[in-house]
Design an enzyme around this catalytic site. Structure first.
Site, PDB file in Angstrom:
ATOM      1  N   HIS A 258       0.726  -1.302  -0.008  1.00  0.00           N
ATOM      2  CA  HIS A 258       0.113  -0.066  -0.135  1.00  0.00           C
ATOM      3  C   HIS A 258       0.915   1.269   0.052  1.00  0.00           C
ATOM      4  O   HIS A 258       1.930   1.242   0.653  1.00  0.00           O
ATOM      5  CB  HIS A 258      -0.922   0.024   1.186  1.00  0.00           C
ATOM      6  CG  HIS A 258      -2.001   0.851   1.219  1.00  0.00           C
ATOM      7  ND1 HIS A 258      -1.999   2.132   1.461  1.00  0.00           N
ATOM      8  CD2 HIS A 258      -3.419   0.650   0.667  1.00  0.00           C
ATOM      9  CE1 HIS A 258      -3.161   2.608   1.267  1.00  0.00           C
ATOM     10  NE2 HIS A 258      -3.925   1.815   0.685  1.00  0.00           N
ATOM     11  N   ASP A 313      -8.007  -5.355   0.351  1.00  0.00           N
ATOM     12  CA  ASP A 313      -8.456  -6.153  -1.067  1.00  0.00           C
ATOM     13  C   ASP A 313      -7.850  -7.611  -0.654  1.00  0.00           C
ATOM     14  O   ASP A 313      -8.194  -8.314  -1.548  1.00  0.00           O
ATOM     15  CB  ASP A 313      -7.837  -5.578  -2.406  1.00  0.00           C
ATOM     16  CG  ASP A 313      -8.472  -4.263  -2.538  1.00  0.00           C
ATOM     17  OD1 ASP A 313      -9.517  -4.000  -2.239  1.00  0.00           O
ATOM     18  OD2 ASP A 313      -7.530  -3.386  -3.196  1.00  0.00           O
TER      19      ASP A 313
HETATM   20  N1  ACO Z   1       4.132  -7.735  -4.140  1.00  0.00           N
HETATM   21  C1  ACO Z   1       5.589  -7.429  -4.315  1.00  0.00           C
HETATM   22  N2  ACO Z   1       6.339  -6.279  -4.545  1.00  0.00           N
HETATM   23  C2  ACO Z   1       5.820  -5.221  -4.054  1.00  0.00           C
HETATM   24  C3  ACO Z   1       4.191  -5.488  -3.919  1.00  0.00           C
HETATM   25  C4  ACO Z   1       3.663  -6.583  -3.918  1.00  0.00           C
HETATM   26  N3  ACO Z   1       2.218  -6.474  -3.937  1.00  0.00           N
HETATM   27  N4  ACO Z   1       3.849  -3.831  -3.658  1.00  0.00           N
HETATM   28  C5  ACO Z   1       4.996  -3.402  -3.667  1.00  0.00           C
HETATM   29  N5  ACO Z   1       6.338  -4.162  -3.909  1.00  0.00           N
HETATM   30  C6  ACO Z   1       7.531  -3.674  -4.169  1.00  0.00           C
HETATM   31  C7  ACO Z   1       7.746  -3.193  -5.489  1.00  0.00           C
HETATM   32  O1  ACO Z   1       8.205  -4.170  -6.235  1.00  0.00           O
HETATM   33  C8  ACO Z   1       8.850  -2.261  -5.302  1.00  0.00           C
HETATM   34  O2  ACO Z   1      10.005  -2.995  -5.199  1.00  0.00           O
HETATM   35  P1  ACO Z   1      11.534  -2.507  -5.441  1.00  0.00           P
HETATM   36  O3  ACO Z   1      11.692  -1.148  -4.533  1.00  0.00           O
HETATM   37  O4  ACO Z   1      12.413  -3.483  -5.006  1.00  0.00           O
HETATM   38  O5  ACO Z   1      11.397  -2.227  -6.843  1.00  0.00           O
HETATM   39  C9  ACO Z   1       8.574  -1.558  -3.998  1.00  0.00           C
HETATM   40  O6  ACO Z   1       7.895  -2.649  -3.264  1.00  0.00           O
HETATM   41  C10 ACO Z   1       7.716  -0.353  -4.125  1.00  0.00           C
HETATM   42  O7  ACO Z   1       6.477  -0.441  -4.903  1.00  0.00           O
HETATM   43  P2  ACO Z   1       5.781   0.698  -5.718  1.00  0.00           P
HETATM   44  O8  ACO Z   1       4.824   0.059  -6.720  1.00  0.00           O
HETATM   45  O9  ACO Z   1       6.956   1.952  -6.296  1.00  0.00           O
HETATM   46  O10 ACO Z   1       5.034   1.111  -4.452  1.00  0.00           O
HETATM   47  P3  ACO Z   1       3.797   1.893  -4.301  1.00  0.00           P
HETATM   48  O11 ACO Z   1       3.675   2.632  -3.007  1.00  0.00           O
HETATM   49  O12 ACO Z   1       3.364   2.430  -5.827  1.00  0.00           O
HETATM   50  O13 ACO Z   1       2.739   0.452  -4.189  1.00  0.00           O
HETATM   51  C11 ACO Z   1       0.719  -0.412  -4.781  1.00  0.00           C
HETATM   52  C12 ACO Z   1       1.663   0.515  -3.871  1.00  0.00           C
HETATM   53  C13 ACO Z   1       0.773   0.037  -6.263  1.00  0.00           C
HETATM   54  C14 ACO Z   1      -0.476  -0.474  -4.091  1.00  0.00           C
HETATM   55  C15 ACO Z   1       1.538  -1.837  -4.694  1.00  0.00           C
HETATM   56  O14 ACO Z   1       1.853  -2.270  -3.210  1.00  0.00           O
HETATM   57  C16 ACO Z   1       1.002  -2.800  -5.507  1.00  0.00           C
HETATM   58  O15 ACO Z   1       1.095  -3.014  -6.773  1.00  0.00           O
HETATM   59  N6  ACO Z   1       0.184  -3.945  -4.808  1.00  0.00           N
HETATM   60  C17 ACO Z   1      -0.453  -4.882  -5.601  1.00  0.00           C
HETATM   61  C18 ACO Z   1      -1.913  -4.424  -6.202  1.00  0.00           C
HETATM   62  C19 ACO Z   1      -2.664  -4.214  -4.783  1.00  0.00           C
HETATM   63  O16 ACO Z   1      -2.998  -4.752  -3.880  1.00  0.00           O
HETATM   64  N7  ACO Z   1      -3.337  -2.969  -4.900  1.00  0.00           N
HETATM   65  C20 ACO Z   1      -4.547  -2.371  -3.730  1.00  0.00           C
HETATM   66  C21 ACO Z   1      -3.902  -1.377  -3.282  1.00  0.00           C
HETATM   67  S1  ACO Z   1      -5.040  -0.995  -1.839  1.00  0.00           S
HETATM   68  C22 ACO Z   1      -6.454  -0.378  -2.777  1.00  0.00           C
HETATM   69  O17 ACO Z   1      -6.280   0.286  -3.765  1.00  0.00           O
HETATM   70  C23 ACO Z   1      -7.754  -0.275  -2.032  1.00  0.00           C
END
Ligand code: ACO
Length: 378
Positions: A258, A313
């Site tokens: 998140h 979620d």
């Molecule tokens: N699985 C694996 N790795 C992850 C995940 C995940 N679910 N989420 C973040 N990371 C890792 C990324 O790969 C990245 O790693 P790195 O720094 O080694 O490259 C790091 O964490 C940061 O990730 P970002 O995408 O830049 O972080 P952001 O703050 O944008 O992430 C997000 C938020 C988009 C929700 C992300 O956690 C994700 O894609 N989750 C899966 C989708 C999801 O469950 N979305 C629901 C969100 S809640 C809602 O909308 C109600």
């Protein structure tokens, strides 16, 4: 050089009295009330009042909200026809967008401090009718308008499934509506705010929000998370799936991570509780609950050091599935509930803090070029 905040991370675009999030400590409050307290001691209708009027209602105020919701379920036949006119395999949130675009043509009206809140309540009631009929159209059933009752959740479940839901199901639906009602300014609410900043109408704000919610990185995540559990198929396949898909395949674990929470999302804990309760009486749901628990364990082992934990979620899909909803409806259920947060935020913005939202983009293309006639271009 101007600073760019990629993804608008840590950019504040408004003040709010609606929702407080402490991402470090996993705290979520609406109007100062802890989310657990609201789920355990109030109903969605009381939260509607809280979000729109700033405090929990007394009995008379609550009754007024119920009356307004009950009066708001009717939508024009043309909008029902539009929903049923779309191919049955259309995307459910896309169908909601279509319906809300039509509603904006019919009901879109200028902002007015005297009527904004009652308009929002009607928008929420109409969202219930829209979501019910998106489900019914996709399932090949006849249209049905939710009937007035003392519970928004009950009216919605009854109209969706043509059956009387149990008290436990109504409570789980009501809790889901509360849990998804608002979350400050994620992408969908921001899209609604941008739209409201042009003084476009409230229904159009919902269309913009729906468009943003639809993506798998936002509202679509509950569907994506549950699809993982479907793919795993049985609890004993979980380790192998996790190893292949997440560890070796480096796929994102959906329902984890998140932008704001750096610890366990407080909503995920509550959804987990309802998922457990409902799945005790539903063998299929129980299987997916067990799979989810195993995935959660492995996910926490792998990602907790990076502060990545289950988000709202992760377990909500198990609750929706146990209530009888097909996976393709999960994002629409989120949207139904979040219509409250969207409308409350746009009202707060338009009434108290209005200014056109118009950011800048830093130009990095060629400075100046002469147009070469087309016949001379290589
Ligand atoms: N699985 C694996 N790795 C992850 C995940 C995940 N679910 N989420 C973040 N990371 C890792 C990324 O790969 C990245 O790693 P790195 O720094 O080694 O490259 C790091 O964490 C940061 O990730 P970002 O995408 O830049 O972080 P952001 O703050 O944008 O992430 C997000 C938020 C988009 C929700 C992300 O956690 C994700 O894609 N989750 C899966 C989708 C999801 O469950 N979305 C629901 C969100 S809640 C809602 O909308 C109600």
């Amino acid at each position: 050089m101007s600073q760019i905040s990629r993804g608008l991370e840590n950019v504040y675009i408004k003040t709010t009295s609606l929702t407080y999030i402490d991402g470090e400590n996993g705290i979520l409050r609406y109007g100062g009330y802890d989310i657990d307290d609201l789920v355990d001691h109030t109903t969605f209708e009381e939260v509607v009042y809280l979000m729109l009027y700033g405090d929990l209602p007394n009995k008379i105020q609550l009754q007024r909200i119920r009356v307004l919701l009950n009066e708001g379920y009717e939508i024009p036949q043309q909008v029902i026809d539009m929903i049923y006119g779309l191919p049955r395999d259309s995307d459910a949130v896309g169908m909601m967008e279509t319906a809300f675009s039509a509603l904006s043509s019919i009901y879109g009206s200028p902002w007015n401090k005297v009527t904004n809140r009652e308009t929002a309540i009607k928008v929420i009631a109409r969202a219930s009718t829209v979501v019910t009929n998106v489900l019914r159209a996709k399932e090949g059933k006849k249209p049905r308008i939710p009937e007035p009752s003392d519970s928004f959740a009950r009216s919605f479940l009854e109209a969706s499934f043509n059956r009387t839901p149990s008290t436990e199901e109504v409570k789980a639906m009501d809790a889901s509506l509360i849990l998804y009602a608002d979350h400050e300014v994620p992408a969908s609410t921001t899209a609604a705010l941008v739209t409201s900043s042009t003084l476009s109408d409230m229904y159009s704000c919902v269309v913009a929000a729906l468009a943003a919610l639809k993506g798998p990185l936002h509202g679509g995540a509950a569907e994506e998370a549950f699809k993982q559990f479907l793919e795993i198929g049985s609890p004993e396949n979980t380790d192998q799936w996790f190893q292949k898909k997440i560890v070796e395949g480096k796929a994102r674990l959906m329902g984890f991570g998140h932008r704001v929470y750096k610890t366990y999302d407080p909503r995920a804990k509550l959804f987990k509780r309802f998922a457990k309760q409902l799945s005790e009486r539903n063998q299929e749901a129980k299987k997916y609950f067990e799979i989810a628990q195993k995935v959660e364990e492995l996910g926490i082992q792998m990602f907790s050091q990076k502060h990545i934990f289950p988000n709202t979620d992760f377990y909500s899909g198990v609750v929706f599935y146990a209530l009888g909803f097909p996976v393709y409806m999960f994002t629409s259920l989120f949207a139904l509930s979040r219509t409250l947060g969207w409308t409350a935020h746009v009202i707060e913005y338009v009434e108290e803090q209005h200014r056109l939202i118009r950011p800048r983009a830093l130009y990095v293309g060629p400075i100046r070029r002469e147009v070469i006639p087309i016949e001379l271009r290589g």
